[in-house]
Design a protein around this motif. Structure first.
Motif, PDB file in Angstrom:
ATOM      1  N   LEU A 151       3.536   0.792   2.956  1.00 37.28           N
ATOM      2  CA  LEU A 151       4.556   2.292   3.257  1.00 37.28           C
ATOM      3  C   LEU A 151       4.735   3.064   4.143  1.00 37.28           C
ATOM      4  O   LEU A 151       3.238   4.169   3.956  1.00 37.28           O
ATOM      5  N   ARG A 152       5.414   3.658   4.696  1.00 41.15           N
ATOM      6  CA  ARG A 152       5.247   5.016   5.972  1.00 41.15           C
ATOM      7  C   ARG A 152       6.616   5.963   5.061  1.00 41.15           C
ATOM      8  O   ARG A 152       8.182   4.761   5.720  1.00 41.15           O
ATOM      9  N   PRO A 153       6.518   6.585   6.092  1.00 43.92           N
ATOM     10  CA  PRO A 153       5.522   7.250   6.638  1.00 43.92           C
ATOM     11  C   PRO A 153       4.062   8.298   6.219  1.00 43.92           C
ATOM     12  O   PRO A 153       4.490   8.315   4.686  1.00 43.92           O
ATOM     13  N   LEU A 154       2.646   7.369   6.620  1.00 43.28           N
ATOM     14  CA  LEU A 154       1.715   8.267   5.685  1.00 43.28           C
ATOM     15  C   LEU A 154       1.489   9.613   5.571  1.00 43.28           C
ATOM     16  O   LEU A 154       2.352  10.078   6.396  1.00 43.28           O
TER      17      LEU A 154
ATOM     18  N   ILE B 101       0.727  -1.012   0.111  1.00 47.53           N
ATOM     19  CA  ILE B 101      -0.269  -0.039  -0.129  1.00 47.53           C
ATOM     20  C   ILE B 101       0.805   1.268   0.160  1.00 47.53           C
ATOM     21  O   ILE B 101       1.364   1.849   0.673  1.00 47.53           O
ATOM     22  N   ARG B 102       0.391   1.782  -1.079  1.00 46.78           N
ATOM     23  CA  ARG B 102       1.736   3.061  -0.806  1.00 46.78           C
ATOM     24  C   ARG B 102       1.115   4.141  -1.286  1.00 46.78           C
ATOM     25  O   ARG B 102      -0.400   4.455  -2.228  1.00 46.78           O
ATOM     26  N   VAL B 103       0.574   5.592   0.168  1.00 48.34           N
ATOM     27  CA  VAL B 103       0.154   6.313  -0.430  1.00 48.34           C
ATOM     28  C   VAL B 103       1.204   7.830  -1.030  1.00 48.34           C
ATOM     29  O   VAL B 103       2.037   7.898  -0.676  1.00 48.34           O
ATOM     30  N   GLY B 104       0.660   8.381  -2.092  1.00 47.10           N
ATOM     31  CA  GLY B 104       1.634   9.114  -3.037  1.00 47.10           C
ATOM     32  C   GLY B 104       2.536   8.798  -3.542  1.00 47.10           C
ATOM     33  O   GLY B 104       2.700   7.904  -3.645  1.00 47.10           O
ATOM     34  N   GLU B 105       3.768   9.653  -3.936  1.00 49.40           N
ATOM     35  CA  GLU B 105       4.376   9.879  -4.956  1.00 49.40           C
ATOM     36  C   GLU B 105       5.933  10.049  -4.065  1.00 49.40           C
ATOM     37  O   GLU B 105       7.000  10.206  -4.702  1.00 49.40           O
TER      38      GLU B 105
ATOM     39  N   ASN C 278      -3.993   9.651  10.114  1.00 48.05           N
ATOM     40  CA  ASN C 278      -3.593   9.164  11.582  1.00 48.05           C
ATOM     41  C   ASN C 278      -3.195   7.916  11.056  1.00 48.05           C
ATOM     42  O   ASN C 278      -3.867   6.568  11.293  1.00 48.05           O
ATOM     43  N   GLU C 279      -2.117   7.973  11.293  1.00 46.11           N
ATOM     44  CA  GLU C 279      -1.396   6.726  11.013  1.00 46.11           C
ATOM     45  C   GLU C 279      -1.773   5.136  12.384  1.00 46.11           C
ATOM     46  O   GLU C 279      -1.603   4.349  12.405  1.00 46.11           O
ATOM     47  N   GLN C 280      -1.953   5.570  13.876  1.00 42.08           N
ATOM     48  CA  GLN C 280      -1.373   4.880  15.201  1.00 42.08           C
ATOM     49  C   GLN C 280      -2.753   4.066  14.881  1.00 42.08           C
ATOM     50  O   GLN C 280      -2.809   3.781  15.485  1.00 42.08           O
ATOM     51  N   ASP C 281      -4.040   4.522  14.215  1.00 48.83           N
ATOM     52  CA  ASP C 281      -5.489   4.285  13.646  1.00 48.83           C
ATOM     53  C   ASP C 281      -5.003   3.443  13.251  1.00 48.83           C
ATOM     54  O   ASP C 281      -4.914   2.193  12.910  1.00 48.83           O
ATOM     55  N   ILE C 282      -4.238   3.379  11.658  1.00 50.92           N
ATOM     56  CA  ILE C 282      -3.883   1.883  10.807  1.00 50.92           C
ATOM     57  C   ILE C 282      -3.144   1.159  11.343  1.00 50.92           C
ATOM     58  O   ILE C 282      -3.327  -0.123  11.360  1.00 50.92           O
TER      59      ILE C 282
ATOM     60  N   GLY D 156       5.555  -5.483  10.700  1.00 51.09           N
ATOM     61  CA  GLY D 156       5.442  -5.828  12.667  1.00 51.09           C
ATOM     62  C   GLY D 156       5.670  -4.057  12.551  1.00 51.09           C
ATOM     63  O   GLY D 156       5.750  -4.251  14.172  1.00 51.09           O
ATOM     64  N   ILE D 157       4.086  -3.677  12.456  1.00 50.41           N
ATOM     65  CA  ILE D 157       3.535  -2.148  12.849  1.00 50.41           C
ATOM     66  C   ILE D 157       2.394  -2.500  14.093  1.00 50.41           C
ATOM     67  O   ILE D 157       2.223  -1.013  14.462  1.00 50.41           O
ATOM     68  N   SER D 158       1.546  -3.799  13.764  1.00 52.24           N
ATOM     69  CA  SER D 158       0.311  -3.476  15.397  1.00 52.24           C
ATOM     70  C   SER D 158       1.181  -3.971  15.729  1.00 52.24           C
ATOM     71  O   SER D 158       1.783  -4.354  16.662  1.00 52.24           O
ATOM     72  N   PRO D 159       0.165  -3.248  16.920  1.00 52.58           N
ATOM     73  CA  PRO D 159       0.593  -3.268  18.901  1.00 52.58           C
ATOM     74  C   PRO D 159       1.277  -4.344  19.619  1.00 52.58           C
ATOM     75  O   PRO D 159       1.774  -5.212  20.225  1.00 52.58           O
ATOM     76  N   VAL D 160       0.290  -5.476  18.625  1.00 45.47           N
ATOM     77  CA  VAL D 160       0.332  -7.414  18.845  1.00 45.47           C
ATOM     78  C   VAL D 160       1.781  -7.729  18.580  1.00 45.47           C
ATOM     79  O   VAL D 160       1.846  -8.321  19.294  1.00 45.47           O
ATOM     80  N   ASN D 161       2.143  -7.459  17.239  1.00 46.19           N
ATOM     81  CA  ASN D 161       3.178  -8.148  16.964  1.00 46.19           C
ATOM     82  C   ASN D 161       4.713  -7.392  17.542  1.00 46.19           C
ATOM     83  O   ASN D 161       5.650  -8.241  17.649  1.00 46.19           O
ATOM     84  N   ILE D 162       4.200  -6.204  18.085  1.00 49.94           N
ATOM     85  CA  ILE D 162       5.566  -4.961  18.901  1.00 49.94           C
ATOM     86  C   ILE D 162       5.634  -5.954  19.901  1.00 49.94           C
ATOM     87  O   ILE D 162       6.834  -6.081  20.410  1.00 49.94           O
TER      88      ILE D 162
END
Ligand code: NAP
Length: 284
Positions: A92-95, A33-37, A100-104, A116-122
């Motif tokens: 792909l980050r940062p968004l 998933i990519r947002v922007g160029e 709101n990246e934390q919501d994602i 490994g970005i989800s709180p569960v995996n962290i």
């Protein structure tokens, strides 16, 4: 000084992926998933697509305009997250700031969260539970060391950088390998002296060629995670590689080091995600 190239480690990871594929009834699919160029995002997307397809995996990109609203992006993200044909997601980050990246991070299905970005995996990375997905770059550093037969147990390792993307998860993975880890950052006093105590030095700073021989103990191993552009517009790491000759016993180059291993780890994660899904489905 030995040059520890990423290609040899990637080849070993490819073998693991191919073995994993034999146990699956379908070819796993990664959705990027990519947002922007952003050129850095596009370059990473291209590299990951090339690597994963060369490993026999399927990759699709979902690209959204840089000015997409928070609400619209969340709607699109939720649909990808719920799509049963998607085995793994790389966002792909940062968004852009309006999202709101934390919501994602909270929304992403931990079973598809390959980086490994989800709180569960962290939480799993920090608690030493290996059933989740660690951030690919952090795991790539550990693969680089282990697949080059560099012992970690009881060794002193300095990690320069404490970001949630690289430094912190890497420090935890090294700790689980029984290394004695010192986490350094921009406020660390006497940084070269602290680094010179390490048998293994990992640079995850984001400052071109900052680490020279004055940071390195004689015969230490140096892993360069940095991806920077120098004053001549050339890609370079955090380490002044040439300056380590005669001091380090081995070091990774940039380019040609950790970067390519990161996408090979992503491929391994995708196969594991699909395998876990297959197991879950067969137990229904
Ligand atoms: P980041 O979020 O900017 O974090 C940099 C870290 O370095 C921070 O913890 C910072 O300390 C520390 N730092 C900065 N200047 C320092 C100094 N002079 N002395 C000591 N510590 C210092 O960067 P990141 O996302 O972790 O990425 C680090 C590097 O890795 C970048 O070059 C990035 O491009 C690269 N990277 C590579 C891959 C790959 O696949 N190879 C993947 C991701 C990132 P404070 O916390 O005190 O600010």
């Amino acid at each position: 000084m030995i040059t520890m190239k990423g290609a040899a480690v990637s080849a070993k990871l490819k073998e693991q992926v191919e073995k994993g594929l034999e146990t699956l009834t379908w070819v796993p699919k990664l959705t990027i998933i990519r947002v922007g160029e952003n050129p850095d995002d596009i370059s990473y997307e291209k590299g990951a697509t090339k690597k994963l397809t060369s490993f026999g995996l399927e990759v699709e990109s979902k690209v959204f305009p840089g000015d997409i609203s928070d609400e619209a992006f969340k709607r699109e993200f939720a649909a990808i997250n719920a799509d049963a044909s998607v085995d793994g997601i790389l966002m792909l980050r940062p968004l852009p700031k309006q999202i709101n990246e934390q919501d994602i991070e909270k929304m992403i299905d931990p079973a598809k969260d390959l980086d490994g970005i989800s709180p569960v995996n962290i939480a799993k990375v920090f608690s030493g539970d290996r059933s989740g997905f660690a951030p690919c770059t952090a795991e790539a550093v550990v693969c680089m060391l282990k697949m080059n037969d560099i012992a970690l147990s009881g060794k002193r390792v300095a990690v320069v950088g404490r970001s949630m993307v690289v430094g912190r998860p890497l420090s935890m993975l090294l700790l689980h390998e029984n290394a004695t880890v010192t986490i350094c950052h921009s406020k660390t006093a006497n940084l070269p002296e602290v680094c010179r105590e390490a048998d293994i030095l990992t640079a995850c700073v984001g400052k071109a060629a900052m680490i020279d021989h004055t940071y390195v103990k004689k015969d230490a191993v140096v892993i360069d995670v940095g991806i920077n552009v120098d004053e001549n517009g050339k890609l370079c790491g955090d380490v002044d590689f040439a300056d380590l000759e005669g001091t380090a016993s081995a070091a990774t180059p940039v380019p040609g080091g950790v970067g390519g291993v990161t996408t090979a780890v992503l491929a391994r994660h995708l196969v594991r995600a699909a395998w876990m899904k297959q197991e879950k489905n067969s137990n229904k």
